[in-house]
Scaffold this motif. Sequence first.
Motif, PDB file in Angstrom:
ATOM      1  N   GLY A 117       2.954   7.485   7.798  1.00 36.21           N
ATOM      2  CA  GLY A 117       1.512   7.566   7.750  1.00 36.21           C
ATOM      3  C   GLY A 117       0.927   6.879   6.538  1.00 36.21           C
ATOM      4  N   PRO A 118      -0.386   6.606   6.544  1.00 37.84           N
ATOM      5  CA  PRO A 118      -1.005   5.820   5.465  1.00 37.84           C
ATOM      6  C   PRO A 118      -1.098   6.556   4.134  1.00 37.84           C
TER       7      PRO A 118
ATOM      8  N   GLY B 274       0.782  -1.225   0.000  1.00 42.99           N
ATOM      9  CA  GLY B 274       0.000   0.000   0.000  1.00 42.99           C
ATOM     10  C   GLY B 274       0.811   1.271   0.000  1.00 42.99           C
ATOM     11  N   LEU B 275       2.127   1.197  -0.204  1.00 43.26           N
ATOM     12  CA  LEU B 275       2.961   2.405  -0.224  1.00 43.26           C
ATOM     13  C   LEU B 275       3.323   2.725  -1.669  1.00 43.26           C
ATOM     14  N   PRO B 276       2.806   3.825  -2.221  1.00 41.83           N
ATOM     15  CA  PRO B 276       3.191   4.204  -3.588  1.00 41.83           C
ATOM     16  C   PRO B 276       4.668   4.616  -3.622  1.00 41.83           C
ATOM     17  N   VAL B 277       5.413   4.027  -4.530  1.00 43.28           N
ATOM     18  CA  VAL B 277       6.839   4.305  -4.650  1.00 43.28           C
ATOM     19  C   VAL B 277       7.162   4.579  -6.109  1.00 43.28           C
ATOM     20  N   GLU B 278       7.833   5.696  -6.355  1.00 39.21           N
ATOM     21  CA  GLU B 278       8.334   6.021  -7.678  1.00 39.21           C
ATOM     22  C   GLU B 278       9.848   5.867  -7.682  1.00 39.21           C
ATOM     23  N   VAL B 279      10.362   5.319  -8.774  1.00 43.02           N
ATOM     24  CA  VAL B 279      11.785   5.018  -8.869  1.00 43.02           C
ATOM     25  C   VAL B 279      12.384   5.749 -10.057  1.00 43.02           C
ATOM     26  N   ALA B 280      13.513   6.412  -9.806  1.00 40.30           N
ATOM     27  CA  ALA B 280      14.294   7.042 -10.865  1.00 40.30           C
ATOM     28  C   ALA B 280      15.691   6.442 -10.802  1.00 40.30           C
ATOM     29  N   LEU B 281      15.971   5.538 -11.720  1.00 34.28           N
ATOM     30  CA  LEU B 281      17.255   4.835 -11.730  1.00 34.28           C
ATOM     31  C   LEU B 281      18.078   5.330 -12.897  1.00 34.28           C
ATOM     32  N   GLY B 282      19.139   6.070 -12.590  1.00 30.23           N
ATOM     33  CA  GLY B 282      19.998   6.605 -13.628  1.00 30.23           C
ATOM     34  C   GLY B 282      20.965   5.563 -14.154  1.00 30.23           C
TER      35      GLY B 282
ATOM     36  N   GLY C  43       4.923  12.211   3.400  1.00 31.79           N
ATOM     37  CA  GLY C  43       3.918  11.951   4.407  1.00 31.79           C
ATOM     38  C   GLY C  43       4.068  12.858   5.609  1.00 31.79           C
ATOM     39  N   PRO C  44       2.970  13.371   6.115  1.00 29.41           N
ATOM     40  CA  PRO C  44       3.044  14.195   7.324  1.00 29.41           C
ATOM     41  C   PRO C  44       3.377  13.370   8.550  1.00 29.41           C
ATOM     42  N   GLY C  45       3.074  12.052   8.517  1.00 25.47           N
ATOM     43  CA  GLY C  45       3.335  11.211   9.664  1.00 25.47           C
ATOM     44  C   GLY C  45       2.453  11.552  10.829  1.00 25.47           C
ATOM     45  N   ASP C  46       2.560  10.778  11.903  1.00 21.71           N
ATOM     46  CA  ASP C  46       1.859  11.103  13.129  1.00 21.71           C
ATOM     47  C   ASP C  46       2.870  11.596  14.142  1.00 21.71           C
ATOM     48  N   ASP C  47       2.375  12.061  15.274  1.00 19.30           N
ATOM     49  CA  ASP C  47       3.294  12.626  16.265  1.00 19.30           C
ATOM     50  C   ASP C  47       4.306  11.600  16.731  1.00 19.30           C
TER      51      ASP C  47
ATOM     52  N   ARG D 251      20.486  -1.954   0.612  1.00 18.95           N
ATOM     53  CA  ARG D 251      20.070  -1.964   2.009  1.00 18.95           C
ATOM     54  C   ARG D 251      19.613  -0.583   2.471  1.00 18.95           C
ATOM     55  N   ILE D 252      20.238   0.460   1.983  1.00 18.63           N
ATOM     56  CA  ILE D 252      19.828   1.816   2.360  1.00 18.63           C
ATOM     57  C   ILE D 252      18.408   2.097   1.857  1.00 18.63           C
ATOM     58  N   ILE D 253      18.145   1.738   0.608  1.00 19.83           N
ATOM     59  CA  ILE D 253      16.790   1.939   0.074  1.00 19.83           C
ATOM     60  C   ILE D 253      15.791   1.098   0.851  1.00 19.83           C
ATOM     61  N   GLN D 254      16.156  -0.138   1.156  1.00 19.50           N
ATOM     62  CA  GLN D 254      15.264  -1.025   1.901  1.00 19.50           C
ATOM     63  C   GLN D 254      14.931  -0.447   3.272  1.00 19.50           C
ATOM     64  N   GLU D 255      15.949   0.020   3.997  1.00 19.86           N
ATOM     65  CA  GLU D 255      15.714   0.559   5.346  1.00 19.86           C
ATOM     66  C   GLU D 255      14.939   1.869   5.282  1.00 19.86           C
ATOM     67  N   ALA D 256      15.253   2.712   4.306  1.00 21.15           N
ATOM     68  CA  ALA D 256      14.558   3.995   4.211  1.00 21.15           C
ATOM     69  C   ALA D 256      13.081   3.792   3.887  1.00 21.15           C
ATOM     70  N   LEU D 257      12.778   2.887   2.966  1.00 24.25           N
ATOM     71  CA  LEU D 257      11.377   2.634   2.640  1.00 24.25           C
ATOM     72  C   LEU D 257      10.646   1.960   3.806  1.00 24.25           C
ATOM     73  N   THR D 258      11.351   1.124   4.550  1.00 23.50           N
ATOM     74  CA  THR D 258      10.747   0.520   5.735  1.00 23.50           C
ATOM     75  C   THR D 258      10.376   1.588   6.756  1.00 23.50           C
ATOM     76  N   ASN D 259      11.244   2.567   6.942  1.00 23.93           N
ATOM     77  CA  ASN D 259      10.943   3.667   7.854  1.00 23.93           C
ATOM     78  C   ASN D 259       9.753   4.494   7.358  1.00 23.93           C
ATOM     79  N   VAL D 260       9.666   4.685   6.033  1.00 23.37           N
ATOM     80  CA  VAL D 260       8.507   5.398   5.496  1.00 23.37           C
ATOM     81  C   VAL D 260       7.235   4.618   5.800  1.00 23.37           C
ATOM     82  N   GLN D 261       7.284   3.299   5.581  1.00 30.34           N
ATOM     83  CA  GLN D 261       6.116   2.458   5.841  1.00 30.34           C
ATOM     84  C   GLN D 261       5.691   2.528   7.305  1.00 30.34           C
ATOM     85  N   LYS D 262       6.675   2.589   8.202  1.00 27.66           N
ATOM     86  CA  LYS D 262       6.380   2.551   9.632  1.00 27.66           C
ATOM     87  C   LYS D 262       5.976   3.912  10.188  1.00 27.66           C
ATOM     88  N   HIS D 263       6.583   4.991   9.701  1.00 30.78           N
ATOM     89  CA  HIS D 263       6.457   6.282  10.381  1.00 30.78           C
ATOM     90  C   HIS D 263       5.726   7.369   9.594  1.00 30.78           C
TER      91      HIS D 263
END
Length: 411
Positions: free
Chosen positions: A325-326, A287-295, A349-353, A311-323
């Motif tokens: 917001g929907p 449910g997380l829309p992701v756009e990719v620009a691969l040069g 995302g504005p996220g929650d508090d 791994r950096i992309i994986q962790e960053a997207l995981t943080n987006v998913q978790k923090h």
Amino acid sequence: MTTLVRGRGWARTHPLAVDAVLASAVLVCMVVGSFAEPNGEHGPTWGTRTPDAPSLVLMTLGALALVFRRRAPWSVLAATCAASIVELLTGQPRAPVVMCAVIALFTVAARTDRSTTWRIGLVTMTGLTGVAMLSGGPLPWYAQENLGIFAWTGMAAAAGDAVRSRRAFVDAIRERAERAERTREEEARRRVAEERLRIARDLHDVVAHHIALVNVQAGVAAHVMDKRPDQAKEALSHVRDASRSALNELRATVGLLRQTGDPEAPTEPAPGLHRLDELVDTFRNAGLPVEVALGQVGLDLAAAVDLAAFRIIQEALTNVQKHAGPAAKAEVSVVRVGPNVEVTVIDDGPGDDKGDEQRDVEQHTGGGHGLIGMRERVTALGGSCSAGPRYGGGFRVHAILPVTTAKGGTA
């Protein structure tokens, strides 16, 4: 050989007894030598003279002083030289008391530095030989007894210096060997620590990513189970796929710890940017829309750089998913800029508090292992990593990875 080793060990632990034996042997040699006449008609002759009582006393005192040659070498040298001078001035015929001074000089030379050895050796040689020449009596000043004193004292100083140099050389070799052993142990510990850290980072990235997806899809399934069972079934299918992927990656990571003789470890290559589409699809399915620009980053990146970028992309997207917001959207950018590969992940995302607070804590205090792992990966490759809130909302992770790694790998 065993007896010799045991004898050396006993000698090291009982130095006073060894010196007592040496002093006794020296006393015997001096007494026996005092019965010989070195200036016989046909060479040295035995039994033609006997030592007097004062000579016997001086020989005994000199030998007794040698018992303490290791405890007080300078005092023993002074005492034996004094006894030798007294014997040279008063003894007619002479007794070889100077033998004690020769051994005492050797001991001093073996326990001091070279310059001191030659200074004290020169004083001892000059003093004893000069007294012998001046008090020679009927003998000429160049008599063999006088020259013998000069030669024996000189050889004692040289031999003592040689022994000291050899001991210093052996000690230096032993110290270098011990230092090399310590260095090897420290290097082994450092490599073990680095490997543990690397595996811990990989485990964190794998577990955090897949468990976050499983959590999201399980929540979706629970929410639509009654009203839309088909969508719930699809969400559970994604849960199954995510859990299978997590198990496979965990098996591959833990397989690195296998030892010789263990079952064969998985041979699947380490993840990299070639699996970026697969990674992004897992988030899109959650449910997380992701756009990719691969040069044009190239397909021959060093393995360490390729894995770090993934791994950096994986962790960053995981943080987006978790923090984040929907309603959040994410953008991933991977481009080649000169000698570097730049990886950027942003969300709007504005996220929650709670989520904003958590990511702020991770950014400024290092409380989150994900951001720490990112920085550690990038720093290990000689790059830089920054993460923080975006102006106007959202979050941004930016990493610069050198194409040429610190270990010499090139893209």
